[in-house]
Design a protein around this motif. Sequence first.
Motif, mmCIF file in Angstrom:
data_model
loop_
_atom_site.group_PDB
_atom_site.id
_atom_site.type_symbol
_atom_site.label_atom_id
_atom_site.label_comp_id
_atom_site.label_asym_id
_atom_site.label_seq_id
_atom_site.Cartn_x
_atom_site.Cartn_y
_atom_site.Cartn_z
ATOM 1 N N GLN A 33 0.900 -1.217 0.138
ATOM 2 C CA GLN A 33 -0.071 0.016 0.084
ATOM 3 C C GLN A 33 0.734 1.203 0.085
ATOM 4 O OE1 GLN A 33 -2.363 -0.583 3.419
ATOM 5 N NE2 GLN A 33 -3.239 -2.177 2.741
ATOM 6 N N GLY A 34 2.165 1.229 0.115
ATOM 7 C CA GLY A 34 2.905 2.006 0.024
ATOM 8 C C GLY A 34 3.973 2.274 1.343
ATOM 9 N N CYS A 35 4.788 3.367 1.467
ATOM 10 C CA CYS A 35 5.627 3.472 2.715
ATOM 11 C C CYS A 35 5.006 3.486 3.978
ATOM 12 C CB CYS A 35 6.326 4.914 2.560
ATOM 13 S SG CYS A 35 7.559 4.996 1.032
ATOM 14 N N LYS A 36 5.608 2.780 4.806
ATOM 15 C CA LYS A 36 5.133 2.833 6.059
ATOM 16 C C LYS A 36 6.149 2.766 7.095
ATOM 17 C CE LYS A 36 0.889 0.701 5.187
ATOM 18 N NZ LYS A 36 0.108 1.828 4.765
ATOM 19 N N ARG A 37 5.711 3.270 8.211
ATOM 20 C CA ARG A 37 6.559 3.617 9.392
ATOM 21 C C ARG A 37 6.615 2.259 10.256
ATOM 22 N NH1 ARG A 37 6.347 9.838 11.603
ATOM 23 N NH2 ARG A 37 8.053 9.019 12.477
ATOM 24 N N PHE A 38 7.677 2.190 11.406
ATOM 25 C CA PHE A 38 7.598 1.113 12.169
ATOM 26 C C PHE A 38 6.308 1.021 13.043
ATOM 27 C CE2 PHE A 38 8.728 -1.259 15.728
ATOM 28 C CZ PHE A 38 9.655 -2.322 15.686
ATOM 29 N N HIS A 39 5.787 1.724 13.745
ATOM 30 C CA HIS A 39 4.766 1.839 14.335
ATOM 31 C C HIS A 39 3.452 1.393 13.773
ATOM 32 C CE1 HIS A 39 4.152 6.100 13.284
ATOM 33 N NE2 HIS A 39 2.923 5.695 13.626
ATOM 34 N N GLU A 40 3.403 1.749 12.323
ATOM 35 C CA GLU A 40 2.298 1.451 11.560
ATOM 36 C C GLU A 40 2.226 -0.147 11.097
ATOM 37 O OE1 GLU A 40 1.422 5.224 8.652
ATOM 38 O OE2 GLU A 40 3.428 4.296 8.376
ATOM 39 N N LEU A 41 3.511 -0.616 11.091
ATOM 40 C CA LEU A 41 3.706 -2.053 10.502
ATOM 41 C C LEU A 41 3.419 -2.727 11.872
ATOM 42 C CD1 LEU A 41 6.739 -1.983 8.341
ATOM 43 C CD2 LEU A 41 4.379 -2.580 7.581
ATOM 44 N N GLN A 42 3.726 -2.322 13.051
ATOM 45 C CA GLN A 42 3.593 -2.996 14.272
ATOM 46 C C GLN A 42 2.132 -2.950 14.735
ATOM 47 O OE1 GLN A 42 5.552 -1.369 17.753
ATOM 48 N NE2 GLN A 42 4.985 -2.968 19.090
ATOM 49 N N ARG A 43 1.397 -2.021 14.425
ATOM 50 C CA ARG A 43 -0.044 -1.836 14.576
ATOM 51 C C ARG A 43 -0.934 -2.796 13.729
ATOM 52 N NH1 ARG A 43 -0.569 3.423 15.024
ATOM 53 N NH2 ARG A 43 -1.061 3.400 12.826
ATOM 54 N N SER A 44 -0.593 -2.755 12.589
ATOM 55 C CA SER A 44 -1.366 -3.668 11.644
ATOM 56 C C SER A 44 -0.859 -5.128 11.836
ATOM 57 C CB SER A 44 -1.247 -3.064 10.252
ATOM 58 O OG SER A 44 0.068 -3.231 9.732
ATOM 59 N N THR A 45 0.204 -5.372 12.153
ATOM 60 C CA THR A 45 0.545 -6.817 12.083
ATOM 61 C C THR A 45 0.454 -7.480 13.376
ATOM 62 O OG1 THR A 45 2.690 -6.424 12.519
ATOM 63 C CG2 THR A 45 2.231 -6.545 10.097
ATOM 64 N N GLY A 46 0.394 -6.711 14.548
ATOM 65 C CA GLY A 46 0.239 -7.341 15.664
ATOM 66 C C GLY A 46 1.835 -7.927 16.153
ATOM 67 N N MET A 47 2.716 -7.710 15.534
ATOM 68 C CA MET A 47 4.149 -8.213 15.696
ATOM 69 C C MET A 47 4.601 -7.386 17.055
ATOM 70 S SD MET A 47 6.398 -8.761 12.694
ATOM 71 C CE MET A 47 5.224 -8.320 11.234
ATOM 72 N N SER A 48 5.418 -8.017 17.860
ATOM 73 C CA SER A 48 6.082 -7.355 18.881
ATOM 74 C C SER A 48 7.377 -6.799 18.301
ATOM 75 C CB SER A 48 6.891 -8.331 19.977
ATOM 76 O OG SER A 48 7.940 -9.060 19.259
ATOM 77 N N PRO A 49 7.944 -5.575 19.037
ATOM 78 C CA PRO A 49 8.775 -4.883 18.347
ATOM 79 C C PRO A 49 10.021 -5.575 18.089
ATOM 80 C CG PRO A 49 7.976 -3.691 20.344
ATOM 81 C CD PRO A 49 7.319 -5.084 20.239
ATOM 82 N N THR A 50 10.443 -6.398 18.954
ATOM 83 C CA THR A 50 11.495 -7.393 18.575
ATOM 84 C C THR A 50 11.418 -8.220 17.265
ATOM 85 O OG1 THR A 50 12.136 -7.218 20.929
ATOM 86 C CG2 THR A 50 13.368 -8.950 19.416
ATOM 87 N N VAL A 51 10.309 -8.752 17.148
ATOM 88 C CA VAL A 51 10.124 -9.539 15.839
ATOM 89 C C VAL A 51 10.134 -8.935 14.648
ATOM 90 C CG1 VAL A 51 8.460 -11.063 14.834
ATOM 91 C CG2 VAL A 51 9.146 -11.442 17.373
ATOM 92 N N LEU A 52 9.523 -7.865 14.775
ATOM 93 C CA LEU A 52 9.316 -6.795 13.695
ATOM 94 C C LEU A 52 10.777 -6.183 13.229
ATOM 95 C CD1 LEU A 52 7.658 -5.261 11.647
ATOM 96 C CD2 LEU A 52 7.115 -3.608 13.185
ATOM 97 N N SER A 53 11.283 -5.645 14.341
ATOM 98 C CA SER A 53 12.718 -5.129 13.891
ATOM 99 C C SER A 53 13.643 -6.378 13.208
ATOM 100 C CB SER A 53 13.285 -4.820 15.301
ATOM 101 O OG SER A 53 14.661 -4.255 14.916
ATOM 102 N N ASP A 54 13.509 -7.383 13.744
ATOM 103 C CA ASP A 54 14.265 -8.666 13.058
ATOM 104 C C ASP A 54 13.737 -9.066 11.872
ATOM 105 O OD1 ASP A 54 15.967 -11.075 13.500
ATOM 106 O OD2 ASP A 54 13.998 -12.176 13.141
ATOM 107 N N ARG A 55 12.690 -9.106 11.518
ATOM 108 C CA ARG A 55 12.071 -9.422 10.070
ATOM 109 C C ARG A 55 12.459 -7.994 9.165
ATOM 110 N NH1 ARG A 55 11.142 -13.020 13.039
ATOM 111 N NH2 ARG A 55 9.618 -14.679 12.598
ATOM 112 N N LEU A 56 12.442 -7.048 9.681
ATOM 113 C CA LEU A 56 12.547 -5.921 8.555
ATOM 114 C C LEU A 56 14.115 -5.708 8.376
ATOM 115 C CD1 LEU A 56 10.549 -3.037 10.472
ATOM 116 C CD2 LEU A 56 10.181 -4.034 8.186
ATOM 117 N N ARG A 57 14.921 -6.165 9.342
ATOM 118 C CA ARG A 57 16.234 -6.230 8.835
ATOM 119 C C ARG A 57 16.638 -7.360 8.047
ATOM 120 N NH1 ARG A 57 17.153 -4.858 14.389
ATOM 121 N NH2 ARG A 57 17.300 -6.912 15.124
ATOM 122 N N HIS A 58 15.727 -8.493 8.278
ATOM 123 C CA HIS A 58 16.048 -9.511 7.176
ATOM 124 C C HIS A 58 15.742 -9.133 5.951
ATOM 125 C CE1 HIS A 58 16.087 -13.543 6.041
ATOM 126 N NE2 HIS A 58 14.742 -13.569 5.426
#
Length: 118
Positions: A33-58
Amino acid sequence: MRRTHERTDCPIARAAQLLGDHWTLLIVRDLAQGCKRFHELQRSTGMSPTVLSDRLRHLEAAGLISRRQYMEIPPRVEYSLTEMGKAALPVIEQLRLFGETWLREDHSSVDSSHTDDS
Protein backbone atom coordinates in the motif's frame (compact mmCIF):
# COMPACT_ATOMS: atom_id res chain seq x y z
CA MET A 1 15.86 -16.26 10.62
CA ARG A 2 18.55 -18.05 8.73
CA ARG A 3 19.46 -16.91 5.22
CA THR A 4 19.56 -20.39 3.71
CA HIS A 5 17.53 -19.41 0.63
CA GLU A 6 20.80 -18.97 -1.25
CA ARG A 7 22.05 -22.51 -0.53
CA THR A 8 19.77 -24.58 -2.74
CA ASP A 9 19.36 -25.02 -6.46
CA CYS A 10 15.56 -25.22 -6.13
CA PRO A 11 13.89 -21.85 -6.80
CA ILE A 12 10.77 -22.88 -4.88
CA ALA A 13 12.85 -23.72 -1.81
CA ARG A 14 14.70 -20.40 -2.06
CA ALA A 15 11.44 -18.45 -2.38
CA ALA A 16 9.85 -20.38 0.49
CA GLN A 17 12.87 -19.68 2.70
CA LEU A 18 12.54 -15.97 2.00
CA LEU A 19 8.75 -15.54 1.91
CA GLY A 20 7.48 -18.52 3.89
CA ASP A 21 7.24 -16.82 7.27
CA HIS A 22 3.74 -15.50 8.02
CA TRP A 23 5.13 -12.29 9.55
CA THR A 24 7.10 -11.62 6.37
CA LEU A 25 3.96 -12.04 4.27
CA LEU A 26 2.09 -9.54 6.45
CA ILE A 27 4.87 -6.97 6.18
CA VAL A 28 4.98 -7.28 2.38
CA ARG A 29 1.16 -7.11 2.28
CA ASP A 30 1.19 -3.86 4.24
CA LEU A 31 4.04 -2.29 2.25
CA ALA A 32 2.13 -3.01 -0.97
CA GLN A 33 0.00 0.00 0.00
CA GLY A 34 3.04 2.28 0.14
CA CYS A 35 5.67 3.46 2.61
CA LYS A 36 5.04 2.65 6.23
CA ARG A 37 6.66 3.55 9.51
CA PHE A 38 7.65 1.02 12.16
CA HIS A 39 4.71 1.75 14.46
CA GLU A 40 2.25 1.45 11.55
CA LEU A 41 3.58 -1.99 10.67
CA GLN A 42 3.55 -3.04 14.31
CA ARG A 43 -0.04 -1.91 14.76
CA SER A 44 -1.34 -3.58 11.60
CA THR A 45 0.46 -6.90 12.07
CA GLY A 46 0.38 -7.24 15.86
CA MET A 47 4.07 -8.18 15.95
CA SER A 48 6.22 -7.48 18.96
CA PRO A 49 8.82 -4.75 18.35
CA THR A 50 11.64 -7.31 18.59
CA VAL A 51 10.12 -9.65 15.97
CA LEU A 52 9.25 -6.77 13.65
CA SER A 53 12.72 -5.28 13.91
CA ASP A 54 14.26 -8.69 13.15
CA ARG A 55 12.01 -9.26 10.12
CA LEU A 56 12.63 -5.77 8.75
CA ARG A 57 16.40 -6.22 9.00
CA HIS A 58 16.15 -9.62 7.31
CA LEU A 59 13.95 -8.31 4.47
CA GLU A 60 16.23 -5.32 3.92
CA ALA A 61 19.32 -7.57 3.79
CA ALA A 62 17.51 -9.88 1.35
CA GLY A 63 16.61 -6.95 -0.92
CA LEU A 64 12.82 -7.06 -0.54
CA ILE A 65 12.44 -3.75 1.27
CA SER A 66 14.31 -0.50 1.58
CA ARG A 67 14.71 1.60 4.69
CA ARG A 68 14.83 5.38 4.47
CA GLN A 69 15.82 7.45 7.47
CA TYR A 70 15.04 11.16 7.53
CA MET A 71 17.25 13.56 9.45
CA GLU A 72 14.52 14.97 11.64
CA ILE A 73 13.92 15.31 15.35
CA PRO A 74 12.56 12.88 16.35
CA PRO A 75 14.07 10.59 13.70
CA ARG A 76 11.66 9.27 11.10
CA VAL A 77 12.22 5.95 9.31
CA GLU A 78 10.04 4.62 6.50
CA TYR A 79 10.03 1.23 4.85
CA SER A 80 8.98 0.47 1.29
CA LEU A 81 9.10 -2.39 -1.17
CA THR A 82 11.94 -2.64 -3.65
CA GLU A 83 11.40 -3.95 -7.19
CA MET A 84 12.12 -7.42 -5.82
CA GLY A 85 9.51 -6.92 -3.10
CA LYS A 86 6.96 -5.70 -5.63
CA ALA A 87 7.62 -8.82 -7.72
CA ALA A 88 6.44 -10.92 -4.74
CA LEU A 89 3.03 -9.23 -4.65
CA PRO A 90 1.32 -11.61 -7.13
CA VAL A 91 2.35 -14.53 -4.91
CA ILE A 92 0.81 -12.84 -1.89
CA GLU A 93 -2.33 -12.03 -3.85
CA GLN A 94 -2.67 -15.71 -4.78
CA LEU A 95 -2.32 -16.66 -1.10
CA ARG A 96 -5.07 -14.16 -0.27
CA LEU A 97 -7.35 -15.63 -2.92
CA PHE A 98 -6.63 -19.17 -1.73
CA GLY A 99 -7.42 -18.15 1.84
CA GLU A 100 -10.66 -16.44 0.84
CA THR A 101 -11.78 -19.40 -1.25
CA TRP A 102 -10.64 -22.39 0.78
CA LEU A 103 -9.92 -21.20 4.32
CA ARG A 104 -12.85 -19.03 5.26
CA GLU A 105 -13.47 -18.48 8.95
CA ASP A 106 -16.89 -20.14 8.79
CA HIS A 107 -15.24 -23.32 7.36
CA SER A 108 -18.12 -23.68 4.90
CA SER A 109 -15.67 -24.38 2.07
CA VAL A 110 -14.44 -27.56 3.77
CA ASP A 111 -15.85 -30.69 2.15
CA SER A 112 -18.21 -32.02 4.85
CA SER A 113 -18.88 -35.25 2.90
CA HIS A 114 -15.39 -36.53 3.76
CA THR A 115 -15.34 -38.79 6.80
CA ASP A 116 -12.80 -41.08 8.36
CA ASP A 117 -15.21 -44.04 8.01
CA SER A 118 -14.11 -44.83 4.45
